[in-house]
Design a protein around this motif. Structure first.
Motif, mmCIF file in Angstrom:
data_model
loop_
_atom_site.group_PDB
_atom_site.id
_atom_site.type_symbol
_atom_site.label_atom_id
_atom_site.label_comp_id
_atom_site.label_asym_id
_atom_site.label_seq_id
_atom_site.Cartn_x
_atom_site.Cartn_y
_atom_site.Cartn_z
ATOM 1 N N LEU A 116 32.074 27.781 58.123
ATOM 2 C CA LEU A 116 30.707 28.664 57.988
ATOM 3 C C LEU A 116 30.964 29.967 58.553
ATOM 4 O O LEU A 116 30.617 30.924 58.055
ATOM 5 C CB LEU A 116 29.495 27.869 58.850
ATOM 6 N N LEU A 117 31.379 30.009 59.981
ATOM 7 C CA LEU A 117 31.730 31.293 60.320
ATOM 8 C C LEU A 117 32.673 31.948 59.696
ATOM 9 O O LEU A 117 32.473 33.267 59.435
ATOM 10 C CB LEU A 117 32.111 31.087 61.915
ATOM 11 N N SER A 118 33.605 31.519 59.027
ATOM 12 C CA SER A 118 34.550 32.153 58.364
ATOM 13 C C SER A 118 33.918 32.831 57.040
ATOM 14 O O SER A 118 34.167 33.966 56.626
ATOM 15 C CB SER A 118 35.636 31.163 57.786
ATOM 16 N N GLY A 119 33.020 32.011 56.256
ATOM 17 C CA GLY A 119 32.266 32.740 55.142
ATOM 18 C C GLY A 119 31.375 33.587 55.432
ATOM 19 O O GLY A 119 31.416 34.745 54.958
ATOM 20 N N ALA A 120 30.730 33.593 56.705
ATOM 21 C CA ALA A 120 29.919 34.481 57.257
ATOM 22 C C ALA A 120 30.847 35.962 57.527
ATOM 23 O O ALA A 120 30.605 37.026 57.101
ATOM 24 C CB ALA A 120 29.417 34.289 58.494
ATOM 25 N N ARG A 121 32.013 35.536 58.141
ATOM 26 C CA ARG A 121 32.911 36.782 58.439
ATOM 27 C C ARG A 121 33.454 37.325 57.213
ATOM 28 O O ARG A 121 33.590 38.552 56.918
ATOM 29 C CB ARG A 121 34.153 36.171 59.301
ATOM 30 N N GLN A 122 33.667 36.674 56.156
ATOM 31 C CA GLN A 122 34.173 37.182 54.726
ATOM 32 C C GLN A 122 33.176 38.067 54.160
ATOM 33 O O GLN A 122 33.470 39.369 53.385
ATOM 34 C CB GLN A 122 34.492 36.209 53.778
ATOM 35 N N ILE A 123 32.031 38.028 54.080
ATOM 36 C CA ILE A 123 30.859 38.807 53.903
ATOM 37 C C ILE A 123 31.065 40.088 54.770
ATOM 38 O O ILE A 123 30.861 40.995 54.132
ATOM 39 C CB ILE A 123 29.489 38.174 53.875
ATOM 40 N N ALA A 124 30.850 40.134 55.983
ATOM 41 C CA ALA A 124 30.792 41.402 56.838
ATOM 42 C C ALA A 124 32.410 42.168 56.573
ATOM 43 O O ALA A 124 32.203 43.313 56.474
ATOM 44 C CB ALA A 124 30.706 40.846 58.339
ATOM 45 N N TRP A 125 33.227 41.420 56.427
ATOM 46 C CA TRP A 125 34.691 42.153 56.109
ATOM 47 C C TRP A 125 34.693 42.748 54.599
ATOM 48 O O TRP A 125 35.178 43.694 54.448
ATOM 49 C CB TRP A 125 35.646 41.065 56.073
ATOM 50 N N PHE A 160 36.157 44.338 48.486
ATOM 51 C CA PHE A 160 35.077 43.950 48.506
ATOM 52 C C PHE A 160 34.997 42.414 47.634
ATOM 53 O O PHE A 160 34.036 41.572 48.095
ATOM 54 C CB PHE A 160 34.179 45.065 48.030
ATOM 55 N N HIS A 161 35.138 42.489 46.192
ATOM 56 C CA HIS A 161 34.760 41.327 45.495
ATOM 57 C C HIS A 161 35.889 40.076 46.042
ATOM 58 O O HIS A 161 35.108 38.817 45.837
ATOM 59 C CB HIS A 161 34.675 41.781 44.070
ATOM 60 N N GLU A 162 37.010 40.492 46.284
ATOM 61 C CA GLU A 162 37.908 39.246 46.618
ATOM 62 C C GLU A 162 37.296 38.609 47.928
ATOM 63 O O GLU A 162 37.388 37.378 47.905
ATOM 64 C CB GLU A 162 39.462 39.761 46.989
ATOM 65 N N ARG A 163 36.794 39.534 48.835
ATOM 66 C CA ARG A 163 36.286 38.796 49.908
ATOM 67 C C ARG A 163 34.874 38.188 49.841
ATOM 68 O O ARG A 163 34.597 37.208 50.503
ATOM 69 C CB ARG A 163 36.268 39.953 51.144
ATOM 70 N N LEU A 164 34.096 38.545 48.948
ATOM 71 C CA LEU A 164 32.989 37.983 48.461
ATOM 72 C C LEU A 164 32.966 36.764 47.872
ATOM 73 O O LEU A 164 32.267 35.782 47.817
ATOM 74 C CB LEU A 164 31.804 38.834 47.718
#
Length: 339
Positions: free
Chosen positions: A105-114, A135-139
């Motif tokens: 969950l934290l990783s998913g949240a970080r991927q959005i911020a990243w 941007f889109h790869e990380r989302l």
């Protein structure tokens, strides 16, 4: 709220505009300056952010797992996810401990911020092809991880909150964003942060309209009991329209009688209501009300809100004014104190 920042190039103009409109520049009457605090004055969050920065999941994971309230946990994860550089050790942790849903969950949240770090705050036409790709790869990674969390833990609020942000960034459309908002509300009907995300989705800059945005804000406020923090939505809607207006019209808008009356009602129904109870994220709400009320020249109410903050400055919404957030806070605080 790090995803709502005014576009680069507008900050300096907005900051100068705010200072010019209100005649700032007097010497501050207080000896100690206010301080920008990315932990929002929350000692536990400050420690958790330090653990994240150090890559210490052995200590961070159990501390987060011990938080019983889903809204509080989601807020903590949101504030931790903007700690730069943590995506590396998070990826390793998720690979080594695939059963650890909280790490995922934290990783998913970080991927959005990243993802938003890759996109930057530039207007769309100035974002490079490479930046858009990252941007889109990380989302995409965020979506995959967050849906996995939602499947494993159906009662958790966090994945549905973060999926709202991902949907807006990926331009998945209002229907998808609305479905995710509704999923979050089934888990916490009064979740302020999810309502904030829905308000953003209804903004003109994201394909909505001022009318839809204001209707949602007011309806949500009135549907909640008095003392609810959802009154902040009314303040945020007026702030969003202010941001959308050209120099001169913005000040006239916020200081108009109808807008001032709406802001007074929202403040007195929420943060200044006797039944209001502070949550973990209360300082951001109070900073938002303090800034908007000051911009609207509601100095007495703004002063009352400033007095609750003990000079703890949150980055949002003060970065909307451009320049130094703590200095923006100080200038408005002192002007309202000298009313």
């Amino acid at each position: 709220m790090s995803f709502f920042r005014r576009r680069a190039g507008e900050d300096a103009q907005a900051g100068e505009r705010g200072r010019r409109a209100f005649g700032f520049g007097r010497k501050a009457p207080r000896a100690l300056p206010p301080v920008l605090d990315l932990s929002h004055g929350d000692a536990e969050l400050r420690e958790l952010r330090a653990l994240a920065d150090a890559g210490d999941w052995a200590a961070l994971g159990p501390a987060l797992a011990a938080v019983p309230d889903q809204a509080e946990l989601t807020w903590l994860l949101h504030r931790i996810s903007d700690v730069e550089g943590i995506e590396g050790w998070l990826a390793e942790t998720v690979a080594e401990r695939p059963e650890d849903t909280l790490a995922l969950l934290l990783s998913g949240a970080r991927q959005i911020a990243w993802a938003w770090e890759a996109r930057t705050g530039q207007r769309a036409q100035y974002v490079t092809d490479e930046q858009w790709q990252l941007f889109h790869e990380r989302l995409d990674t965020a979506e995959e991880q967050l849906f996995e969390v939602a499947e494993r833990e159906p009662s958790w609020l966090g994945p549905w909150f973060f999926l709202q942000i991902a949907a807006r960034g990926a331009s998945l459309g209002r229907s998808v964003a609305g479905t995710r908002f509704e999923a979050a509300l089934r888990r916490d009907p009064a979740h302020l942060a999810s309502h904030q995300q829905r308000l953003q989705q209804l903004c003109a800059k994201w394909g909505g309209s001022h009318e839809e945005m204001h209707a949602f804000a007011r309806t949500s406020m009135l549907a909640a009991p008095e003392g609810s923090p959802l009154g902040e939505l009314v303040a945020l809607a007026h702030l969003e329209q202010w941001l959308d207006l050209p120099d001169g019209e913005d000040h006239a808008y916020l200081t108009g009688p109808a807008v001032r009356a709406g802001l007074r009602e929202a403040a007195l129904r929420s943060v200044l209501h006797p039944g209001y109870r502070r949550r973990r994220d209360w300082r951001a709400t109070h900073n938002a009300f303090a800034m908007v009320l000051s911009l609207a020249d509601e100095r007495e109410l703004a002063h009352a809100v400033f007095a609750t903050l003990d000079d703890v400055v949150t980055d949002w919404p003060w970065y909307y004014l451009g320049g130094d957030e703590a200095e923006n806070f100080r200038a408005h605080r002192d002007r309202c104190a000298a009313r």
